[in-house]
Scaffold this motif. Structure first.
Motif, PDB file in Angstrom:
ATOM      1  N   ARG A 111       0.871  -1.170   0.000  1.00 47.19           N
ATOM      2  CA  ARG A 111       0.000   0.000   0.000  1.00 47.19           C
ATOM      3  C   ARG A 111       0.913   1.225   0.000  1.00 47.19           C
ATOM      4  NH1 ARG A 111      -2.232   5.013   1.344  1.00 47.19           N
ATOM      5  NH2 ARG A 111      -4.487   4.858   1.613  1.00 47.19           N
ATOM      6  N   VAL A 112       0.988   1.885  -1.151  1.00 46.41           N
ATOM      7  CA  VAL A 112       1.925   2.985  -1.372  1.00 46.41           C
ATOM      8  C   VAL A 112       1.189   4.320  -1.261  1.00 46.41           C
ATOM      9  CG1 VAL A 112       3.510   4.043  -3.021  1.00 46.41           C
ATOM     10  CG2 VAL A 112       3.280   1.531  -2.925  1.00 46.41           C
ATOM     11  N   THR A 113       1.681   5.218  -0.436  1.00 44.78           N
ATOM     12  CA  THR A 113       1.156   6.581  -0.405  1.00 44.78           C
ATOM     13  C   THR A 113       2.137   7.487  -1.131  1.00 44.78           C
ATOM     14  OG1 THR A 113       0.038   6.248   1.725  1.00 44.78           O
ATOM     15  CG2 THR A 113       0.479   8.521   1.059  1.00 44.78           C
ATOM     16  N   TYR A 114       1.633   8.243  -2.109  1.00 45.44           N
ATOM     17  CA  TYR A 114       2.513   9.188  -2.791  1.00 45.44           C
ATOM     18  C   TYR A 114       1.992  10.610  -2.611  1.00 45.44           C
ATOM     19  CZ  TYR A 114      -0.694   8.931  -6.869  1.00 45.44           C
ATOM     20  OH  TYR A 114      -1.782   8.965  -7.702  1.00 45.44           O
ATOM     21  N   THR A 115       2.899  11.552  -2.670  1.00 40.99           N
ATOM     22  CA  THR A 115       2.624  12.958  -2.412  1.00 40.99           C
ATOM     23  C   THR A 115       3.110  13.795  -3.599  1.00 40.99           C
ATOM     24  OG1 THR A 115       4.780  13.420  -1.421  1.00 40.99           O
ATOM     25  CG2 THR A 115       3.077  12.491   0.039  1.00 40.99           C
ATOM     26  N   PRO A 116       2.841  15.093  -3.600  1.00 38.61           N
ATOM     27  CA  PRO A 116       3.385  15.925  -4.683  1.00 38.61           C
ATOM     28  C   PRO A 116       4.904  15.843  -4.794  1.00 38.61           C
ATOM     29  CG  PRO A 116       1.694  17.129  -3.501  1.00 38.61           C
ATOM     30  CD  PRO A 116       1.916  15.860  -2.734  1.00 38.61           C
ATOM     31  N   GLU A 117       5.570  15.644  -3.660  1.00 34.85           N
ATOM     32  CA  GLU A 117       7.033  15.586  -3.656  1.00 34.85           C
ATOM     33  C   GLU A 117       7.566  14.245  -4.154  1.00 34.85           C
ATOM     34  OE1 GLU A 117       5.502  18.732  -1.493  1.00 34.85           O
ATOM     35  OE2 GLU A 117       5.202  16.620  -0.931  1.00 34.85           O
ATOM     36  N   THR A 118       6.788  13.168  -3.986  1.00 35.95           N
ATOM     37  CA  THR A 118       7.293  11.835  -4.349  1.00 35.95           C
ATOM     38  C   THR A 118       6.674  11.283  -5.633  1.00 35.95           C
ATOM     39  OG1 THR A 118       5.630  10.682  -2.997  1.00 35.95           O
ATOM     40  CG2 THR A 118       7.704  11.299  -1.924  1.00 35.95           C
ATOM     41  N   LEU A 119       5.689  11.970  -6.199  1.00 39.37           N
ATOM     42  CA  LEU A 119       5.009  11.477  -7.397  1.00 39.37           C
ATOM     43  C   LEU A 119       5.980  11.191  -8.542  1.00 39.37           C
ATOM     44  CD1 LEU A 119       2.589  10.877  -9.207  1.00 39.37           C
ATOM     45  CD2 LEU A 119       2.302  13.342  -9.536  1.00 39.37           C
ATOM     46  N   ILE A 173       0.439  -4.243  -5.949  1.00 43.88           N
ATOM     47  CA  ILE A 173       0.867  -2.909  -5.532  1.00 43.88           C
ATOM     48  C   ILE A 173      -0.248  -1.906  -5.794  1.00 43.88           C
ATOM     49  CG2 ILE A 173       2.586  -1.091  -5.853  1.00 43.88           C
ATOM     50  CD1 ILE A 173       4.501  -3.330  -6.861  1.00 43.88           C
ATOM     51  N   VAL A 174      -0.628  -1.183  -4.753  1.00 46.56           N
ATOM     52  CA  VAL A 174      -1.727  -0.220  -4.844  1.00 46.56           C
ATOM     53  C   VAL A 174      -1.247   1.152  -4.387  1.00 46.56           C
ATOM     54  CG1 VAL A 174      -4.069   0.343  -4.082  1.00 46.56           C
ATOM     55  CG2 VAL A 174      -3.412  -2.051  -4.434  1.00 46.56           C
ATOM     56  N   PRO A 175      -0.887   2.023  -5.333  1.00 47.73           N
ATOM     57  CA  PRO A 175      -0.488   3.384  -4.981  1.00 47.73           C
ATOM     58  C   PRO A 175      -1.718   4.279  -4.791  1.00 47.73           C
ATOM     59  CG  PRO A 175       0.536   2.609  -7.040  1.00 47.73           C
ATOM     60  CD  PRO A 175      -0.626   1.722  -6.737  1.00 47.73           C
ATOM     61  N   VAL A 176      -1.687   5.085  -3.728  1.00 50.03           N
ATOM     62  CA  VAL A 176      -2.802   5.990  -3.419  1.00 50.03           C
ATOM     63  C   VAL A 176      -2.239   7.369  -3.095  1.00 50.03           C
ATOM     64  CG1 VAL A 176      -4.770   6.415  -1.911  1.00 50.03           C
ATOM     65  CG2 VAL A 176      -4.147   4.062  -2.500  1.00 50.03           C
ATOM     66  N   PRO A 177      -2.769   8.424  -3.715  1.00 51.25           N
ATOM     67  CA  PRO A 177      -2.254   9.761  -3.408  1.00 51.25           C
ATOM     68  C   PRO A 177      -2.768  10.268  -2.068  1.00 51.25           C
ATOM     69  CG  PRO A 177      -4.069   9.919  -4.962  1.00 51.25           C
ATOM     70  CD  PRO A 177      -3.810   8.449  -4.759  1.00 51.25           C
ATOM     71  N   SER A 236      -2.388  -1.368  -9.472  1.00 49.94           N
ATOM     72  CA  SER A 236      -3.741  -0.825  -9.623  1.00 49.94           C
ATOM     73  C   SER A 236      -3.811   0.290 -10.659  1.00 49.94           C
ATOM     74  CB  SER A 236      -4.255  -0.319  -8.271  1.00 49.94           C
ATOM     75  OG  SER A 236      -3.424   0.722  -7.755  1.00 49.94           O
ATOM     76  N   LEU A 237      -2.759   1.070 -10.795  1.00 50.52           N
ATOM     77  CA  LEU A 237      -2.769   2.175 -11.763  1.00 50.52           C
ATOM     78  C   LEU A 237      -2.842   1.701 -13.207  1.00 50.52           C
ATOM     79  CD1 LEU A 237      -0.088   4.509 -10.154  1.00 50.52           C
ATOM     80  CD2 LEU A 237      -2.551   4.907 -10.241  1.00 50.52           C
ATOM     81  N   LEU A 238      -2.529   0.436 -13.440  1.00 48.65           N
ATOM     82  CA  LEU A 238      -2.559  -0.107 -14.798  1.00 48.65           C
ATOM     83  C   LEU A 238      -3.895  -0.749 -15.138  1.00 48.65           C
ATOM     84  CD1 LEU A 238       0.998  -1.711 -15.094  1.00 48.65           C
ATOM     85  CD2 LEU A 238       0.244   0.597 -15.711  1.00 48.65           C
TER      86      LEU A 238
END
Length: 337
Positions: A156-164, A182-186, A221-223
């Motif tokens: 469970r991946v959290t991404y931010t404006p700095e890490t996108l 893998i599930v990235p979530v902003p 998940s993004l794919l």
């Protein structure tokens, strides 16, 4: 039916982007409340005609109250031997040991998730101990048993404006570690999102597609944006029930601790109130209307998310809109391939 059970609000880490608030008071569900929660869940499952039910333990960091997780899981298996119950949990991995890992591997078939943000540099940027130290190396050490025995373990991946802009690199690292799910979530609540971040997200997704788009054994998940079927009505409080540490009931994770949206408690539920809540949510028009993607947009369907982040049922977080459009642009290019 999905039951999210908040066994604790405490956390052993101090993540910079924590949506629950890093200064939130730590409260654990006690055994007495766990017993009452068990009675309520068993009653609801016995009333249900669904093929299976899900009990998902929530936090804070759930493993801080592992004794209640273990107790409730074993009790549900004992009390409802003829009903199919799937268990889930998301952990930061810092407290995992061999005993806990083996128990989760053997009993948590619905969802076994590790919160991890990618490379050591990216992960340690936000996911820190209370003392401000990075947690990547300790987490990687602790999750080896799980990764070896459960190929469906979710990152469970959290991404931010700095890490996108490092999302592709981060996910490559996670695949190399052994994650196949893998599930990235902003972090939607971050105030630093701009229109340009939607374009960056699109570029990162395309790089992921060209690297992993043909690999059927790896799920990112993004794919797999779902633009085939329009999203239905919000199911909060009907198909999903959230129970906090005190046994209070809420319609969804967004509303937990918001007294206005409390639906009674496991001792005295007020489930009929959820209908009025959903009506209040649904009657609010959003800016999504007329954009062409409103039938797939979370902000148009799940207005409780809007309320939690922006304070307005009708106002979706800015990056939620940018994300939906970025996913659609990618889908338009690769969706039929």
């Amino acid at each position: 039916m999905l039951f999210n059970v908040w066994v604790t609000t405490a956390c052993n880490l101090c993540c910079d982007y924590c949506y629950e608030g890093i200064h939130m008071q730590g409260v654990n569900m006690d055994i007495h409340t766990a017993e009452q929660t068990l009675d309520y869940i068993c009653s609801k499952i016995n009333e249900s005609k669904e093929e299976y039910s899900v009990v998902n333990y929530h936090g804070g960091e759930p493993l801080l109250n592992y004794k209640v997780i273990f107790y409730m899981t074993e009790q549900l298996k004992e009390r409802l031997p003829n009903r199919k119950i799937l268990f889930g949990l998301t952990t930061n991995g810092f407290l995992l040991d061999q005993e806990k890992s083996e128990y989760l591997i053997n009993n948590f078939q619905y969802n076994l998730s590790i919160s991890i943000d990618g490379t050591k540099e990216i992960h340690d940027m936000n996911r820190k101990t209370v003392q401000g130290k990075g947690t990547y190396e300790k987490v990687i050490e602790n999750i080896q048993t799980i990764l070896k025995k459960r190929k469906d373990t979710r990152a469970r991946v959290t991404y931010t404006p700095e890490t996108l802009g490092y999302l592709f690199k981060s996910i490559v690292n996670l695949v190399n570690l052994g994650f196949h799910n893998i599930v990235p979530v902003p972090n939607y609540s971050d105030m630093n999102w701009t229109d340009n971040h939607g374009k960056i997200l699109e570029e990162e997704i395309l790089k992921l597609y060209y690297r992993y788009g043909k690999q059927t054994d790896i799920y990112i998940s993004l794919l797999t944006p779902d633009f085939h079927v329009a999203k239905g009505r919000c199911n909060a409080g009907i198909g999903e029930i959230n129970i906090d540490c005190y046994g209070r009931i809420y319609p969804c994770t967004c509303m937990v601790s918001e007294e206005k949206y409390q639906l009674g408690s496991v001792q005295k539920p007020k489930e009929q109130d959820v209908i009025e809540l959903l009506k209040e949510s649904e009657k609010s028009e959003t800016e999504c209307k007329g954009c062409g993607l409103e039938h797939w947009c979370i902000g148009a369907r799940c207005k409780l998310v809007n309320k939690m982040i922006t304070g307005d049922f009708g106002l979706a977080p800015s990056f939620l809109c940018a994300e939906t459009h970025a996913l659609y642009r990618v889908y338009s290019r690769i969706g039929g391939k």
